[in-house]
Design an enzyme around this catalytic site. Structure first.
Site, mmCIF file in Angstrom:
data_model
loop_
_atom_site.group_PDB
_atom_site.id
_atom_site.type_symbol
_atom_site.label_atom_id
_atom_site.label_comp_id
_atom_site.label_asym_id
_atom_site.label_seq_id
_atom_site.Cartn_x
_atom_site.Cartn_y
_atom_site.Cartn_z
ATOM 1 N N HIS A 82 7.847 -26.764 1.009
ATOM 2 C CA HIS A 82 7.051 -27.992 0.363
ATOM 3 C C HIS A 82 6.007 -27.237 -0.376
ATOM 4 C CE1 HIS A 82 8.868 -30.889 3.024
ATOM 5 N NE2 HIS A 82 9.329 -30.148 3.643
ATOM 6 N N GLU A 114 0.910 -1.140 -0.163
ATOM 7 C CA GLU A 114 0.039 -0.186 -0.169
ATOM 8 C C GLU A 114 0.823 1.360 0.037
ATOM 9 O OE1 GLU A 114 -4.219 -0.348 1.360
ATOM 10 O OE2 GLU A 114 -3.372 0.909 3.280
ATOM 11 N N LYS A 171 -13.089 2.033 -2.743
ATOM 12 C CA LYS A 171 -14.216 2.687 -1.621
ATOM 13 C C LYS A 171 -15.211 3.475 -2.165
ATOM 14 C CE LYS A 171 -10.786 2.639 2.334
ATOM 15 N NZ LYS A 171 -10.389 3.154 3.337
HETATM 16 O O1 PA5 Z 1 -3.098 1.674 5.811
HETATM 17 C C1 PA5 Z 1 -4.217 2.392 5.837
HETATM 18 O O2 PA5 Z 1 -4.257 3.696 5.754
HETATM 19 C C2 PA5 Z 1 -5.348 1.502 5.485
HETATM 20 O O3 PA5 Z 1 -4.862 0.316 5.154
HETATM 21 C C3 PA5 Z 1 -6.527 1.686 6.359
HETATM 22 O O4 PA5 Z 1 -5.903 1.359 7.875
HETATM 23 C C4 PA5 Z 1 -7.571 1.003 5.959
HETATM 24 O O5 PA5 Z 1 -8.199 1.258 4.814
HETATM 25 C C5 PA5 Z 1 -8.771 1.245 7.256
HETATM 26 O O6 PA5 Z 1 -8.931 2.456 7.346
HETATM 27 P P1 PA5 Z 1 -9.874 3.220 8.349
HETATM 28 O O7 PA5 Z 1 -8.827 3.169 9.665
HETATM 29 O O8 PA5 Z 1 -10.203 4.519 8.168
HETATM 30 O O9 PA5 Z 1 -11.107 2.659 8.650
#
Ligand code: PA5
Length: 443
Positions: free
Chosen positions: A314, A285, A428
């Site tokens: 394995h 990410e 989203k």
């Molecule tokens: O690392 C990040 O920013 C994302 O993975 C968020 O943690 C994830 O989308 C969840 O978002 P939120 O904490 O706003 O619900």
């Protein structure tokens, strides 16, 4: 405190080149150093979390308060950066089979809106509540508007409401101050826990996001932070040779530009599988980006994969050792495997594999790891070797902070913003659009 041992001997990048590339990270190190003790003014300010006594004390006080309710079950509702770090530390420290070992407080994670998963969690909550066991519900969302989290929370909070007169006492909402979830929590009288401003989900495990649930489960959160702090100091040193985050980022980058775009994390510990998943999110990410910092389309990023030794030898090792030269492997092992389980020297089974007679399981696992490394060496396949002194909070804290800082440094080398996730936002938005239709067809 014993520190992680890291070897770059088999990285197959000349030292001069590693250092030459690492020089480019210096402005980022300088920036990090200037951010120290300045609170949370920048996304990179996550490096201040291990020093934040005020934040820690708020969490510790709340842990004390909620433990006084004598909970038997903790349900963590959150997704991505809001729960992966907690799962990683919980399983590393308490073990993957924690819930089956009859602990005082069991833990369940409600992340995706898979109805089977949530139905099962509802069932376990019901049985616990009907048997006079209290349940804590920790809903965690930085934005306070993540579809999966809010959907699951509504169902699970409904369960508490059904069984508890003062149900609000059992709900802890961890979010940005002022988010929609925060306002709801205040209105309903839930307990609120603030996520420091600018701390992005996948860099938030050392904040209230991870510390509260981990504290409830008895993880030594101060030792976790102590390990993180020690590693932070090392990763902020200007002496590049001694800066593990800068060296690893440089090695990763050099392999990446030469076509090794798969970063394989090979954990020789079953309890560290979720730590691998946490790393996977952090890398993917943070570094998988369509545009660079100058707005040019670049479509960069390494693909992280997680393997467990020896299990996956394995399964996937054939590909790693025989397939394309497109991977950089990082072996992560635990030096002191405390349980000493020994195979008897001599009995009616001893003829099966005589080499293991009288050997301990950790010795066998170690021999397999050394065997795997040797095969990589012979095949001229590059790898980095990280050895955790043990599987304690301090070691896990060190490892996680190393990975977070290394990821930011890699972001600098790739010229991308490691703190945003604009591509994820697209799904989203689309989801919301689809859900706002009157009916949803399966396609
Ligand atoms: O690392 C990040 O920013 C994302 O993975 C968020 O943690 C994830 O989308 C969840 O978002 P939120 O904490 O706003 O619900």
């Amino acid at each position: 405190m014993e520190m992680l041992k890291i070897s770059y001997d088999d990285a197959l990048i000349p030292e001069s080149r590693i250092l030459e590339t690492a020089e480019r990270i210096i402005p980022e190190i300088e920036k990090a150093r200037s951010l120290l003790s300045t609170g949370y003014v920048d996304n990179f300010s996550f490096i201040n979390l291990p020093d934040d006594k005020k934040h820690l004390n708020i969490v510790k006080e709340l842990v004390r308060e909620k433990l006084a309710l004598d909970p038997r079950l903790l349900v963590v509702v959150g997704i991505g950066g809001s729960n992966l770090g907690t799962i990683a530390v919980q399983e590393a420290i308490l073990g993957r089979l924690y819930n089956l070992s009859d602990p005082g407080i069991r833990v369940l994670y409600a992340d995706t809106t898979d109805p089977y998963l949530i139905r099962d969690i509802v069932g376990i909550m019901k049985t616990t509540l009907e048997n006079e066991g209290n349940v804590l519900l920790n809903v965690i969302s930085k934005s306070g508007t993540t579809t999966e989290t809010i959907a699951n929370f509504r169902i699970l909070a409904g369960m508490l409401r059904k069984y508890k007169r003062r149900y609000e006492e059992y709900i802890i909402a961890t979010s940005d101050k002022g988010s929609k979830l925060w306002s709801l929590a205040v209105r309903e009288g839930f307990t609120t826990l603030e996520i420091p401003a600018k701390i992005v989900g996948r860099y938030s495990v050392f904040s209230s996001v991870g510390l509260f649930p981990l504290g409830i489960l008895g993880v030594k959160i101060e030792s976790l932070l102590e390990g993180a702090r020690k590693m932070r100091d090392l990763c902020l040193t200007m002496d590049l040779n001694k800066n593990p985050a800068a060296v690893i980022a440089s090695i990763q980058y050099n392999h990446y530009i030469e076509g090794k775009n798969i970063s394989t994390l090979f954990f020789f510990s079953s309890d560290l599988e979720s730590l691998g998943k946490w790393c996977r999110q952090l890398i993917a990410e943070s570094l998988g980006k369509e545009f660079n910092r100058s707005g040019e389309r670049v479509n960069v990023g390494m693909t992280p994969t997680v393997s467990i030794g020896s299990t996956d030898l394995h399964s996937i090792a054939q590909l790693y050792l025989g397939g394309p030269y497109d991977k950089l492997v990082t072996f992560i092992s635990v030096e002191d495997s405390a349980p000493r389980l020994q195979i008897s020297k001599d009995n009616e089974y001893s003829y099966l594999i005589p080499e293991i007679n009288g050997r301990r399981l950790d010795e066998i696992l170690n021999a397999i790891l050394e065997g795997a490394k040797e095969a990589f060496r012979r095949g001229k396949r590059p790898f980095i070797d990280i050895s955790l002194p043990d599987k304690t909070e301090s070691s896990i804290g060190q490892f996680m902070h190393l990975k977070m800082i290394e990821t930011v440094y890699l972001g600098r080398l790739l010229n991308v913003n490691p703190f945003d996730q604009s591509a994820v936002e697209k799904y989203k938005k689309e989801t919301r659009r689809i859900l706002s239709r009157e009916s949803i067809k399966h396609t």
